[in-house]
Design a protein around this motif. Structure first.
Motif, PDB file in Angstrom:
ATOM      1  N   ASN A   1       0.829  -1.204   0.000  1.00 49.21           N
ATOM      2  CA  ASN A   1       0.000   0.000   0.000  1.00 49.21           C
ATOM      3  C   ASN A   1       0.863   1.253   0.000  1.00 49.21           C
ATOM      4  OD1 ASN A   1      -2.455  -1.487   0.183  1.00 49.21           O
ATOM      5  ND2 ASN A   1      -2.069  -1.777   2.372  1.00 49.21           N
ATOM      6  N   ARG A   2       0.314   2.327  -0.562  1.00 46.70           N
ATOM      7  CA  ARG A   2       0.997   3.616  -0.636  1.00 46.70           C
ATOM      8  C   ARG A   2      -0.025   4.724  -0.409  1.00 46.70           C
ATOM      9  NH1 ARG A   2       3.417   4.883  -6.399  1.00 46.70           N
ATOM     10  NH2 ARG A   2       1.195   4.858  -6.911  1.00 46.70           N
ATOM     11  N   PHE A   3       0.306   5.669   0.440  1.00 52.76           N
ATOM     12  CA  PHE A   3      -0.587   6.779   0.753  1.00 52.76           C
ATOM     13  C   PHE A   3      -0.428   7.888  -0.281  1.00 52.76           C
ATOM     14  CE2 PHE A   3      -1.677  10.672   3.173  1.00 52.76           C
ATOM     15  CZ  PHE A   3      -2.984  10.345   3.506  1.00 52.76           C
ATOM     16  N   ILE A   4      -1.544   8.582  -0.617  1.00 53.95           N
ATOM     17  CA  ILE A   4      -1.507   9.651  -1.614  1.00 53.95           C
ATOM     18  C   ILE A   4      -2.324  10.849  -1.133  1.00 53.95           C
ATOM     19  CG2 ILE A   4      -1.226   8.074  -3.556  1.00 53.95           C
ATOM     20  CD1 ILE A   4      -4.186   8.435  -4.175  1.00 53.95           C
ATOM     21  N   ILE A   5      -1.891  12.063  -1.530  1.00 44.94           N
ATOM     22  CA  ILE A   5      -2.676  13.277  -1.338  1.00 44.94           C
ATOM     23  C   ILE A   5      -2.694  14.028  -2.666  1.00 44.94           C
ATOM     24  CG2 ILE A   5      -2.277  13.520   1.139  1.00 44.94           C
ATOM     25  CD1 ILE A   5      -0.052  15.482   0.519  1.00 44.94           C
TER      26      ILE A   5
ATOM     27  N   PHE B   1      -5.284   5.820  -0.728  1.00 43.70           N
ATOM     28  CA  PHE B   1      -4.120   4.948  -0.800  1.00 43.70           C
ATOM     29  C   PHE B   1      -4.226   4.043  -2.016  1.00 43.70           C
ATOM     30  CE2 PHE B   1      -7.153   2.529   1.722  1.00 43.70           C
ATOM     31  CZ  PHE B   1      -7.028   1.239   1.220  1.00 43.70           C
ATOM     32  N   ASP B   2      -3.060   3.645  -2.500  1.00 47.32           N
ATOM     33  CA  ASP B   2      -2.938   2.702  -3.614  1.00 47.32           C
ATOM     34  C   ASP B   2      -2.603   1.324  -3.073  1.00 47.32           C
ATOM     35  OD1 ASP B   2      -3.403   4.673  -5.477  1.00 47.32           O
ATOM     36  OD2 ASP B   2      -1.272   5.092  -5.803  1.00 47.32           O
ATOM     37  N   HIS B   3      -3.277   0.317  -3.585  1.00 49.06           N
ATOM     38  CA  HIS B   3      -2.949  -1.077  -3.267  1.00 49.06           C
ATOM     39  C   HIS B   3      -2.366  -1.722  -4.518  1.00 49.06           C
ATOM     40  CE1 HIS B   3      -3.213  -5.043  -1.443  1.00 49.06           C
ATOM     41  NE2 HIS B   3      -3.723  -5.466  -2.577  1.00 49.06           N
ATOM     42  N   PHE B   4      -1.118  -2.196  -4.437  1.00 51.48           N
ATOM     43  CA  PHE B   4      -0.427  -2.778  -5.583  1.00 51.48           C
ATOM     44  C   PHE B   4      -0.760  -4.262  -5.705  1.00 51.48           C
ATOM     45  CE2 PHE B   4       1.967   0.952  -4.490  1.00 51.48           C
ATOM     46  CZ  PHE B   4       2.355   1.475  -5.710  1.00 51.48           C
ATOM     47  N   ILE B   5      -1.197  -4.665  -6.897  1.00 48.74           N
ATOM     48  CA  ILE B   5      -1.482  -6.078  -7.134  1.00 48.74           C
ATOM     49  C   ILE B   5      -0.181  -6.884  -7.053  1.00 48.74           C
ATOM     50  CG2 ILE B   5      -2.498  -7.739  -8.725  1.00 48.74           C
ATOM     51  CD1 ILE B   5      -4.446  -5.679  -7.513  1.00 48.74           C
ATOM     52  N   LYS B   6       0.886  -6.393  -7.666  1.00 51.17           N
ATOM     53  CA  LYS B   6       2.226  -6.971  -7.541  1.00 51.17           C
ATOM     54  C   LYS B   6       3.167  -5.827  -7.167  1.00 51.17           C
ATOM     55  CE  LYS B   6       1.627 -10.811 -10.784  1.00 51.17           C
ATOM     56  NZ  LYS B   6       2.161 -11.476 -12.011  1.00 51.17           N
ATOM     57  N   PRO B   7       3.477  -5.671  -5.878  1.00 52.56           N
ATOM     58  CA  PRO B   7       4.220  -4.492  -5.416  1.00 52.56           C
ATOM     59  C   PRO B   7       5.566  -4.286  -6.100  1.00 52.56           C
ATOM     60  CG  PRO B   7       3.277  -5.686  -3.568  1.00 52.56           C
ATOM     61  CD  PRO B   7       3.052  -6.548  -4.773  1.00 52.56           C
ATOM     62  N   ALA B   8       6.308  -5.357  -6.378  1.00 53.77           N
ATOM     63  CA  ALA B   8       7.628  -5.200  -6.976  1.00 53.77           C
ATOM     64  C   ALA B   8       7.546  -4.713  -8.416  1.00 53.77           C
ATOM     65  CB  ALA B   8       8.398  -6.518  -6.917  1.00 53.77           C
ATOM     66  N   VAL B   9       6.425  -5.001  -9.088  1.00 52.37           N
ATOM     67  CA  VAL B   9       6.240  -4.586 -10.480  1.00 52.37           C
ATOM     68  C   VAL B   9       5.562  -3.226 -10.540  1.00 52.37           C
ATOM     69  CG1 VAL B   9       5.199  -5.168 -12.699  1.00 52.37           C
ATOM     70  CG2 VAL B   9       6.140  -6.978 -11.239  1.00 52.37           C
ATOM     71  N   GLY B  10       4.491  -3.060  -9.760  1.00 47.77           N
ATOM     72  CA  GLY B  10       3.807  -1.768  -9.658  1.00 47.77           C
ATOM     73  C   GLY B  10       3.073  -1.353 -10.912  1.00 47.77           C
ATOM     74  N   LYS B  11       2.572  -2.297 -11.689  1.00 45.88           N
ATOM     75  CA  LYS B  11       1.907  -1.937 -12.936  1.00 45.88           C
ATOM     76  C   LYS B  11       0.400  -1.774 -12.770  1.00 45.88           C
ATOM     77  CE  LYS B  11       1.537  -3.213 -17.807  1.00 45.88           C
ATOM     78  NZ  LYS B  11       1.937  -4.171 -18.879  1.00 45.88           N
ATOM     79  N   VAL B  12      -0.228  -2.587 -11.960  1.00 46.61           N
ATOM     80  CA  VAL B  12      -1.676  -2.540 -11.752  1.00 46.61           C
ATOM     81  C   VAL B  12      -1.938  -2.112 -10.308  1.00 46.61           C
ATOM     82  CG1 VAL B  12      -3.851  -3.800 -11.821  1.00 46.61           C
ATOM     83  CG2 VAL B  12      -2.024  -4.336 -13.472  1.00 46.61           C
ATOM     84  N   ILE B  13      -2.765  -1.078 -10.147  1.00 46.02           N
ATOM     85  CA  ILE B  13      -2.984  -0.467  -8.837  1.00 46.02           C
ATOM     86  C   ILE B  13      -4.482  -0.331  -8.585  1.00 46.02           C
ATOM     87  CG2 ILE B  13      -2.596   1.589  -7.418  1.00 46.02           C
ATOM     88  CD1 ILE B  13      -0.148   2.153  -9.217  1.00 46.02           C
ATOM     89  N   LEU B  14      -4.888  -0.680  -7.394  1.00 46.07           N
ATOM     90  CA  LEU B  14      -6.257  -0.464  -6.945  1.00 46.07           C
ATOM     91  C   LEU B  14      -6.252   0.761  -6.033  1.00 46.07           C
ATOM     92  CD1 LEU B  14      -9.153  -1.689  -7.005  1.00 46.07           C
ATOM     93  CD2 LEU B  14      -8.550  -2.890  -4.904  1.00 46.07           C
ATOM     94  N   ARG B  15      -6.908   1.828  -6.475  1.00 40.22           N
ATOM     95  CA  ARG B  15      -6.878   3.103  -5.745  1.00 40.22           C
ATOM     96  C   ARG B  15      -8.206   3.377  -5.052  1.00 40.22           C
ATOM     97  NH1 ARG B  15      -4.280   8.411  -8.310  1.00 40.22           N
ATOM     98  NH2 ARG B  15      -2.468   7.133  -7.761  1.00 40.22           N
ATOM     99  N   THR B  16      -8.133   3.658  -3.756  1.00 40.86           N
ATOM    100  CA  THR B  16      -9.287   4.058  -2.957  1.00 40.86           C
ATOM    101  C   THR B  16      -9.041   5.473  -2.457  1.00 40.86           C
ATOM    102  OG1 THR B  16      -9.595   1.770  -2.232  1.00 40.86           O
ATOM    103  CG2 THR B  16     -10.743   3.481  -0.998  1.00 40.86           C
TER     104      THR B  16
END
Length: 249
Positions: free
Chosen positions: A53-57, A91-106
């Motif tokens: 997960n990654r936080f965003i503003i 926040f962003d949830h990474f489907i594959k964190p090391a790749v970071g290509k597909v992200i689920l954003r809430t």
């Protein structure tokens, strides 16, 4: 590995003993390789580890349009476009964190719409409508990086959400010439919630700064279920955001 040691004349009793007892984890395998290399100590480059997960503003500008549709005099009102600040956190949830290509954003967002409508019937008789709408939105989107470089990414995405709105101004009135006080007319009631669909595209610079453009539309209507008329609303947003790192220290 034993076959490699035999081929390179590095096989010893100690190597055979260690190879038969190893649990094939990095530490044990490193000792075997050290023996094959004549006792030279191995060094390992520390691999990057990633959080899911990654936080965003984000902040930006919201542009929106509104009009009535149907068969009543409300349809004649010409509304100005609304421009206002827009903010979001999430926040962003990474489907594959090391790749970071597909992200689920809430995300949770906030913006205000303010419209002014006029309908000039004759020179001394004009209809006016003032509408203000404050909205908090809860949105879920799927983002895909079409270009996924280390310092530049380009993405597209789509999603939807639920908006919760209040209307501190909802005034419909008529003025019959300058000396005459305004006469209040019927103003329709608006729903407190609405379902939205959204599409977006943007880019990320150095995994920290994001620029994006969003288009939002409402499923159904903002007003309550009147039979003689309905409404049409849409908005677009330009955003700039800061992305907190998803790398573990």
């Amino acid at each position: 590995m034993i076959q490699y040691a035999i081929q390179n004349n590095a096989a010893t009793d100690k190597l055979f003993t260690l190879a038969t007892r190893t649990s094939y984890v990095q530490k044990d395998l490193a000792k075997i390789v050290e023996l094959i290399n004549g006792g030279n100590e191995l060094t390992f480059e520390k691999a990057d580890h990633y959080k899911k997960n990654r936080f965003i503003i984000q902040a930006g500008v919201n542009r929106s349009t509104f009009k009535f549709t149907g068969t009543t005099d409300l349809v004649g009102l010409q509304f100005t476009k609304s421009y206002s600040p827009a903010f979001s956190v999430g926040f962003d949830h990474f489907i594959k964190p090391a790749v970071g290509k597909v992200i689920l954003r809430t995300e949770i967002s906030f913006h205000t719409d303010k419209f002014h409508g006029e309908y000039k019937k004759i020179n001394t008789w004009q209809d006016y409508y003032d509408l203000k709408r404050n909205t908090i939105g809860v949105n879920l989107s799927i983002l895909t990086n079409l270009y996924n470089g280390s310092s530049f990414k380009f993405f597209i995405g789509a999603g939807g959400g639920l908006n919760f709105s209040n209307y501190p101004e909802n005034n419909h009135y008529t003025i019959y010439g300058e000396p005459t006080p305004a006469a209040t007319k019927f103003a329709p009631h608006f729903n407190a919630s609405s379902i939205t669909l959204a599409g977006r595209a943007g880019c990320v610079l150095r995994n920290r700064i994001e620029f994006s453009f969003m288009c939002n539309g409402v499923i159904g209507r903002l007003t309550e279920n009147y039979t003689a008329y309905s409404d049409k609303y849409s908005s677009q947003q330009l955003r700039v955001g800061y992305l907190f790192s998803n790398r573990k220290k």
